[in-house]
Design a protein around this motif. Structure first.
Motif, mmCIF file in Angstrom:
data_model
loop_
_atom_site.group_PDB
_atom_site.id
_atom_site.type_symbol
_atom_site.label_atom_id
_atom_site.label_comp_id
_atom_site.label_asym_id
_atom_site.label_seq_id
_atom_site.Cartn_x
_atom_site.Cartn_y
_atom_site.Cartn_z
ATOM 1 N N GLU A 106 10.481 -16.072 -0.994
ATOM 2 C CA GLU A 106 11.418 -17.159 -0.706
ATOM 3 C C GLU A 106 10.667 -18.468 -0.442
ATOM 4 O O GLU A 106 11.109 -19.538 -0.853
ATOM 5 C CB GLU A 106 12.304 -16.806 0.493
ATOM 6 N N ALA A 107 9.535 -18.376 0.234
ATOM 7 C CA ALA A 107 8.740 -19.566 0.521
ATOM 8 C C ALA A 107 8.237 -20.211 -0.766
ATOM 9 O O ALA A 107 8.251 -21.440 -0.895
ATOM 10 C CB ALA A 107 7.562 -19.204 1.431
ATOM 11 N N LYS A 108 7.802 -19.389 -1.713
ATOM 12 C CA LYS A 108 7.322 -19.935 -2.985
ATOM 13 C C LYS A 108 8.429 -20.700 -3.697
ATOM 14 O O LYS A 108 8.194 -21.773 -4.262
ATOM 15 C CB LYS A 108 6.785 -18.817 -3.879
ATOM 16 N N LYS A 109 9.633 -20.165 -3.667
ATOM 17 C CA LYS A 109 10.754 -20.851 -4.304
ATOM 18 C C LYS A 109 11.012 -22.196 -3.617
ATOM 19 O O LYS A 109 11.196 -23.217 -4.279
ATOM 20 C CB LYS A 109 12.016 -19.983 -4.265
ATOM 21 N N ARG A 110 11.017 -22.184 -2.288
ATOM 22 C CA ARG A 110 11.263 -23.423 -1.548
ATOM 23 C C ARG A 110 10.139 -24.431 -1.757
ATOM 24 O O ARG A 110 10.390 -25.632 -1.857
ATOM 25 C CB ARG A 110 11.393 -23.146 -0.053
ATOM 26 N N LEU A 111 8.918 -23.940 -1.779
ATOM 27 C CA LEU A 111 7.775 -24.839 -1.958
ATOM 28 C C LEU A 111 7.818 -25.534 -3.311
ATOM 29 O O LEU A 111 7.463 -26.710 -3.421
ATOM 30 C CB LEU A 111 6.459 -24.093 -1.773
ATOM 31 N N LYS A 112 8.258 -24.819 -4.341
ATOM 32 C CA LYS A 112 8.397 -25.458 -5.661
ATOM 33 C C LYS A 112 9.352 -26.627 -5.580
ATOM 34 O O LYS A 112 9.088 -27.714 -6.107
ATOM 35 C CB LYS A 112 8.891 -24.448 -6.699
ATOM 36 N N VAL A 113 10.480 -26.421 -4.908
ATOM 37 C CA VAL A 113 11.475 -27.484 -4.766
ATOM 38 C C VAL A 113 10.907 -28.628 -3.928
ATOM 39 O O VAL A 113 11.035 -29.804 -4.297
ATOM 40 C CB VAL A 113 12.777 -26.934 -4.134
ATOM 41 N N LEU A 114 10.280 -28.304 -2.796
ATOM 42 C CA LEU A 114 9.718 -29.339 -1.925
ATOM 43 C C LEU A 114 8.633 -30.152 -2.631
ATOM 44 O O LEU A 114 8.610 -31.378 -2.544
ATOM 45 C CB LEU A 114 9.139 -28.707 -0.650
ATOM 46 N N MET A 115 7.766 -29.465 -3.345
ATOM 47 C CA MET A 115 6.677 -30.165 -4.011
ATOM 48 C C MET A 115 7.188 -30.987 -5.194
ATOM 49 O O MET A 115 6.694 -32.069 -5.457
ATOM 50 C CB MET A 115 5.593 -29.169 -4.472
ATOM 51 N N ARG A 116 8.182 -30.461 -5.887
ATOM 52 C CA ARG A 116 8.775 -31.202 -7.001
ATOM 53 C C ARG A 116 9.441 -32.468 -6.489
ATOM 54 O O ARG A 116 9.281 -33.542 -7.064
ATOM 55 C CB ARG A 116 9.791 -30.324 -7.741
ATOM 56 N N SER A 117 10.166 -32.364 -5.372
ATOM 57 C CA SER A 117 10.835 -33.560 -4.818
ATOM 58 C C SER A 117 9.835 -34.564 -4.278
ATOM 59 O O SER A 117 10.110 -35.757 -4.216
ATOM 60 C CB SER A 117 11.832 -33.158 -3.734
ATOM 61 N N ALA A 118 8.656 -34.097 -3.887
ATOM 62 C CA ALA A 118 7.608 -34.994 -3.412
ATOM 63 C C ALA A 118 6.769 -35.547 -4.561
ATOM 64 O O ALA A 118 5.845 -36.325 -4.345
ATOM 65 C CB ALA A 118 6.698 -34.282 -2.409
ATOM 66 N N GLY A 119 7.062 -35.097 -5.769
ATOM 67 C CA GLY A 119 6.346 -35.568 -6.944
ATOM 68 C C GLY A 119 4.984 -34.931 -7.137
ATOM 69 O O GLY A 119 4.160 -35.437 -7.859
ATOM 70 N N GLU A 120 4.750 -33.801 -6.500
ATOM 71 C CA GLU A 120 3.452 -33.134 -6.581
ATOM 72 C C GLU A 120 3.364 -32.143 -7.731
ATOM 73 O O GLU A 120 2.280 -31.749 -8.113
ATOM 74 C CB GLU A 120 3.152 -32.411 -5.260
ATOM 75 N N VAL A 121 4.496 -31.667 -8.252
ATOM 76 C CA VAL A 121 4.461 -30.631 -9.288
ATOM 77 C C VAL A 121 4.761 -31.238 -10.626
ATOM 78 O O VAL A 121 5.482 -32.134 -10.816
ATOM 79 C CB VAL A 121 5.478 -29.496 -8.978
#
Length: 186
Positions: A171-186
């Motif tokens: 679940e953390a990996k899924k959330r981290l993808k979203v968080l990093m994408r919204s921060a422009g990191e991914v």
């Protein structure tokens, strides 16, 4: 997490036994041996050097009071890690209460100094995102990826099942993808 001891050096079990009996030298040696471990765990949890130092010092004080309660049923480092996570959570709860009070009075002085030169570091951005995860997910990620524990050892520290740790990581990996994408990191 296990350490290699030189010949003649007391084991953790010996030091704990002596410290429980009031031997300050044994307690000091135990602290010296494990302070770096406590500091690293605290730093991974909070991401700030000053906070990690405060947490590590708090753990040292708590350890002085709690060493007599250590039963030795599990690894000392597991018990110490749980104590470190509890101290970090306590500090974060206190900070949240203090921030709420400050915000209520309209004083935003705590915001100053939050940024750092390390903010451009992608790894630091990822760890900052990890610290934004819900408690159990954050703890699972910090234990497995920050401290290098396997899922079974992380489960022991968190007092949950190994499969639950795996689920929290997923679940953390899924959330981290979203968080990093919204921060422009991914």
């Amino acid at each position: 997490m296990a350490m290699m001891l030189d010949d003649g050096e007391a084991s953790d079990a010996e030091l704990i036994g002596r410290a429980r009996g009031g031997d300050r030298g044994a307690f000091g040696t135990l602290l010296e041996r494990h302070y770096g471990f406590v500091y690293r765990a605290a730093y991974r949890w909070c991401g700030r050097k000053a906070d990690a130092e405060d947490i590590a010092q708090d753990v040292c004080v708590r350890l002085g009071r709690a060493i007599r309660d250590y039963q030795g049923s599990g690894a000392f480092t597991t018990w110490l890690y749980a104590m470190t996570l509890n101290a970090a959570r306590d500090m974060m709860r206190k900070r949240a209460r203090d921030n709420a009070k400050t915000d209520a009075y309209g004083a935003y002085a705590l915001i100053a100094g939050e940024g750092s030169a390390e903010a451009d570091d992608p790894a630091e951005a990822l760890w900052a995102a990890v610290r934004m995860l819900p408690d159990k997910q954050r703890d699972a990620v910090l234990l497995v990826y920050g401290e290098g524990l396997n899922h079974a050892a992380a489960a022991e520290v968190m007092a949950i099942s190994e499969t639950t740790v795996s689920w929290h990581i997923h679940e953390a990996k899924k959330r981290l993808k979203v968080l990093m994408r919204s921060a422009g990191e991914v």
